[in-house]
Write an enzyme that holds these catalytic residues in place. Structure first.
Site, PDB file in Angstrom:
ATOM      1  N   GLU A   8       0.801  -1.250   0.086  1.00 56.59           N
ATOM      2  CA  GLU A   8       0.007  -0.109   0.009  1.00 56.59           C
ATOM      3  C   GLU A   8       0.899   1.082  -0.029  1.00 56.59           C
ATOM      4  OE1 GLU A   8      -3.389   0.226   2.743  1.00 56.59           O
ATOM      5  OE2 GLU A   8      -3.458  -1.725   3.000  1.00 56.59           O
ATOM      6  N   ASP A  81      -1.993  -4.125   3.772  1.00 54.98           N
ATOM      7  CA  ASP A  81      -1.799  -4.261   5.227  1.00 54.98           C
ATOM      8  C   ASP A  81      -2.701  -5.595   5.631  1.00 54.98           C
ATOM      9  OD1 ASP A  81      -0.091  -1.851   5.123  1.00 54.98           O
ATOM     10  OD2 ASP A  81      -1.627  -0.646   5.958  1.00 54.98           O
ATOM     11  N   GLU A  85      -9.273  -3.576   5.638  1.00 50.78           N
ATOM     12  CA  GLU A  85      -9.262  -2.726   4.633  1.00 50.78           C
ATOM     13  C   GLU A  85      -8.099  -3.068   3.666  1.00 50.78           C
ATOM     14  OE1 GLU A  85     -11.156   0.772   3.702  1.00 50.78           O
ATOM     15  OE2 GLU A  85     -11.435  -0.205   5.506  1.00 50.78           O
ATOM     16  N   TYR A 299       2.739  -4.510  13.217  1.00 47.76           N
ATOM     17  CA  TYR A 299       1.215  -3.906  12.670  1.00 47.76           C
ATOM     18  C   TYR A 299       0.876  -3.067  13.732  1.00 47.76           C
ATOM     19  CZ  TYR A 299      -2.235  -2.849   9.508  1.00 47.76           C
ATOM     20  OH  TYR A 299      -3.084  -2.209   8.689  1.00 47.76           O
ATOM     21  N   HIS A 345      -3.107 -10.567  14.821  1.00 48.68           N
ATOM     22  CA  HIS A 345      -2.048 -10.066  14.635  1.00 48.68           C
ATOM     23  C   HIS A 345      -1.630  -9.913  16.251  1.00 48.68           C
ATOM     24  CE1 HIS A 345      -2.978  -8.402  10.767  1.00 48.68           C
ATOM     25  NE2 HIS A 345      -3.792  -7.729  11.271  1.00 48.68           N
TER      26      HIS A 345
END
Length: 696
Positions: A8, A81, A85, A299, A345
């Protein structure tokens, strides 16, 4: 180059390319490439809410570049990511590049390091359509609410307003708190505070009045307090009871998105948007001497408390070497993630436990360094041993009355040697008590009654609002920063220091929403919608079903509101000030224009007088005695100047404070940052002192 990797953010490309080598071309999509059109609803509600995506016009050059790069490649990896999204962006990329979502190689990187890239590339998978559909459902829900209610608000209140599933609830929460504050009736109460001296010490210690005959006694008036004080005249005081113990305190867990935003607000004064910007930069990678481009944190959009065994072992090795084995817990710490959390995550942590903030300080911006230090210290502390305190509480008797004192001393500092969690409110601090034994006589040094009033609930800060939203399941941590930005930008809420205060526009809009769209601003309804989206993500509920359930009632509510308010227009009252219009004598009102707030005469159009709003500061001009006003430079930086400018040329970048100079009586200024100090505004005086003395 036989392989193409699409991420991204352009910031990541250099870091990832370094680890993948010459057989890989790494390019960035710069976010979404397709979206719903801006000019129309873009959702076919009669055809199972089919979205009508279009290529984003400003992304046309990027799309052209991606198509060109994709030609002739052996493999194309979609490495956007690792969240809803990002999954949706990969799905849209597959569409514009004509790739089969079932066959495409989707990879995710939890950290931009050699191991993180290697691990991600070793486990390609197909696009997760449950994640994509959860994002589509959220996007369409937000579009339906925004595009259906916003025009209604434009017609009934004023142009350029917006409504949203999360933003409208957030505004209502802030408005409700303001109503509580306004309705609050303070109640008087009194306390009696004593200071005693023990034979074993030269330093007095504090105690508080508790009650009579062993029972707690409330003092509601001055007469109540005076009666106790009169009864205690000439009384002898002795220690009637001692209780000693050991208290253990555990470290806070590593950060989630929500707790990071809260703590950065408390400790650094960062707005949530500022926090997420710095966190994104730390995740994507910064240039370090010898190491090159490397991601410093994992992240940053997560609500999981899980950490990898490798990270835990690395933290333990660092703690053992830096502080010694006694600072390690008896067994490795594992923090339990809430059931409602998305556990894809790890928690937010440094990618290299042994890379201390001081080692990277020179390579980071100010915000990056402060946030990295916060994340690093929180993570390392989360893997350290408990702090231990020797506690003591004493009962002090006089006649039939009882006072209580408590204190502690640090037995073992444990994790607090590095980090302690910030608090939202002011906590009463305990001190250290002198050695006391039951039966010890005490000398009374001071005894006084103090008047107090109960306080209303505090206004929300960004930190406390984020905490409230998370606890009530409203929105997702990744949505909190843009939500708070939107409600302040739209003028529903304004910042007073760190506090969020609703504007009259926010109150009027919330009133309309509560009367006609009650479910949209209902906490429970919004939380239920969030749970439904989670079920979509888990593959347990079709996304179209979520939209059907919502839209049936919503469309009827909208029709009813249109009918009921057919001839109604709500007026937002102007905020009247005490500034008098020098042209016609009316009290000027606050208006909001293109460049922010300003003062205007309410006599418009007969009187068209307007002025800039002046923020008056404490103190007075050291040159002419006039008022000091807060001003802004063209770049938006605050400075302070005399109200009589340009006739008086006093200017300062440092804010004035209420206290006057003890040497010459002029206004004192406060310098922050490096060389922080309090100093006199009179250059001929020379008085200055360290800022630390302000906290005494």
């Amino acid at each position: 180059m036989a392989n193409l990797v699409i991420v991204e953010s352009p910031t990541k490309t250099k870091s990832i390319k370094k680890y993948l080598g010459r057989n890989y071309q790494v390019v960035a999509s710069k976010g979404h490439v397709r979206d719903l059109p801006k000019s129309t609803l873009g959702v076919d509600v009669d055809n199972d809410f089919e979205p009508r995506y279009i290529n984003i016009r400003k992304q046309s050059d990027i799309i052209k570049m991606l198509r060109a790069e994709a030609k002739g490649k052996d493999k194309i990896y979609l490495a956007t990511d690792p969240d809803r999204e990002g999954e949706a962006i990969s799905w849209h990329l597959a569409h514009i590049l004509k790739l089969d979502p079932e066959k495409v190689d989707r990879v995710t990187f939890s950290e931009i390091t050699k191991n993180g890239i290697k691990e991600g590339m070793a486990h390609p998978r197909k696009i997760d359509m449950d994640l994509v559909n959860a994002q589509q459902a959220r996007r369409i829900l937000d579009r339906l609410v925004g595009y259906k209610i916003s025009p209604f608000l434009w017609k009934k209140v004023q142009p350029n307003l917006s409504a949203g599933r999360v933003q409208s609830v957030a505004v209502r929460i802030i408005v409700d708190r303001e109503k509580e504050i306004e309705a609050f009736v303070p109640e008087e109460y009194w306390t009696i505070d004593a200071k005693f001296l023990a034979a074993s010490s030269k330093k007095p210690f504090a105690a508080k009045f508790y009650g009579k005959d062993g029972k707690k006694m409330e003092l509601k008036t001055k007469e109540d307090a005076d009666a106790v004080l009169a009864d205690l005249k000439g009384a002898e005081y002795l220690v009637s009871g001692i209780k000693k113990g050991v208290r253990k305190k555990s470290p806070a867990p590593p950060f989630t998105t929500s707790t990071l935003q809260q703590e950065a607000s408390r400790k650094l004064g960062f707005r949530s948007q500022r926090t997420m910007k710095a966190a994104q930069e730390l995740y994507e990678g910064v240039e370090l001497p010898k190491l090159g481009a490397v991601g410093l944190i994992t992240y940053m959009r997560t609500d999981s408390l899980r950490i990898s065994d490798e990270a835990r072992d690395a933290a333990a090795a660092y703690i053992g070497e830096k502080y010694g084995k006694k600072y390690l817990p008896e067994s490795p710490r594992v923090y339990k993630t809430k059931n409602s959390a998305q556990d894809a995550h790890e928690a937010i942590r440094p990618t290299m436990a042994d890379l201390s903030p001081d080692q990277v300080k020179e390579s980071l911006t100010g915000d990056q360094y402060k946030l990295y230090k916060l994340i690093w210290e929180r993570f390392i502390a989360s893997q350290m041993a408990n702090a231990e305190y020797d506690t003591v509480s004493a009962d002090i008797s006089a006649k039939d009355y009882l006072f209580k004192a408590s204190g502690f001393s640090v037995k073992f500092d444990g994790f607090t040697v590095l980090y302690e969690e910030g608090k939202d409110g002011d906590e009463e601090k305990e001190g250290v008590l002198p050695p006391l034994e039951k039966g010890d006589p005490l000398t009374l040094k001071d005894l006084a009654g103090s008047q107090h009033f109960t306080q209303p609930p505090p206004r929300f800060t960004e930190a406390s609002l984020i905490k409230f939203l998370e606890e009530h399941g409203i929105g997702r941590p990744s949505t909190y920063a843009p939500t708070i930005t939107t409600i302040t930008k739209r003028g529903y809420v304004e910042m007073e220091g760190k506090q969020l205060k609703p504007t009259q526009l926010g109150e009027i809009t919330t009133q309309l929403m509560e009367e006609h769209f009650a479910s949209i601003v209902d906490e429970a309804f919004t939380a239920h919608m969030e749970s439904d989206l989670d079920l979509v993500e888990e593959g347990k509920k079709p996304w179209v079903e979520v939209l059907r359930e919502f839209y049936g009632d919503f469309s009827k509510t909208l029709e009813k509101a249109e009918e009921e308010m057919k001839d109604v227009k709500m007026k937002v009252p102007d905020e009247v000030t005490d500034v008098i219009c020098e042209k016609c004598g009316r009290n000027m009102v606050i208006k909001t224009g293109r460049y922010g707030k300003f003062l205007a005469c309410p006599g418009f159009p007969e009187c068209r007088n307007t002025k800039r709003i002046a923020v008056e500061m404490p103190g007075e001009c050291p040159k002419c005695g006039g008022k000091i006003l807060e001003k802004k430079s063209k770049r938006g930086k605050k400075f302070y100047g005399c109200e009589h400018n340009p006739d008086c040329d006093f200017l300062s970048w440092d804010p004035p404070i209420e206290e006057k100079c003890p040497q010459c009586g002029k206004t004192l200024l406060k310098k922050s940052g490096r060389g922080a100090r309090i100093y006199c505004s009179n250059p001929d005086c020379g008085y200055q002192r360290a800022v630390e003395k302000e906290t005494n």
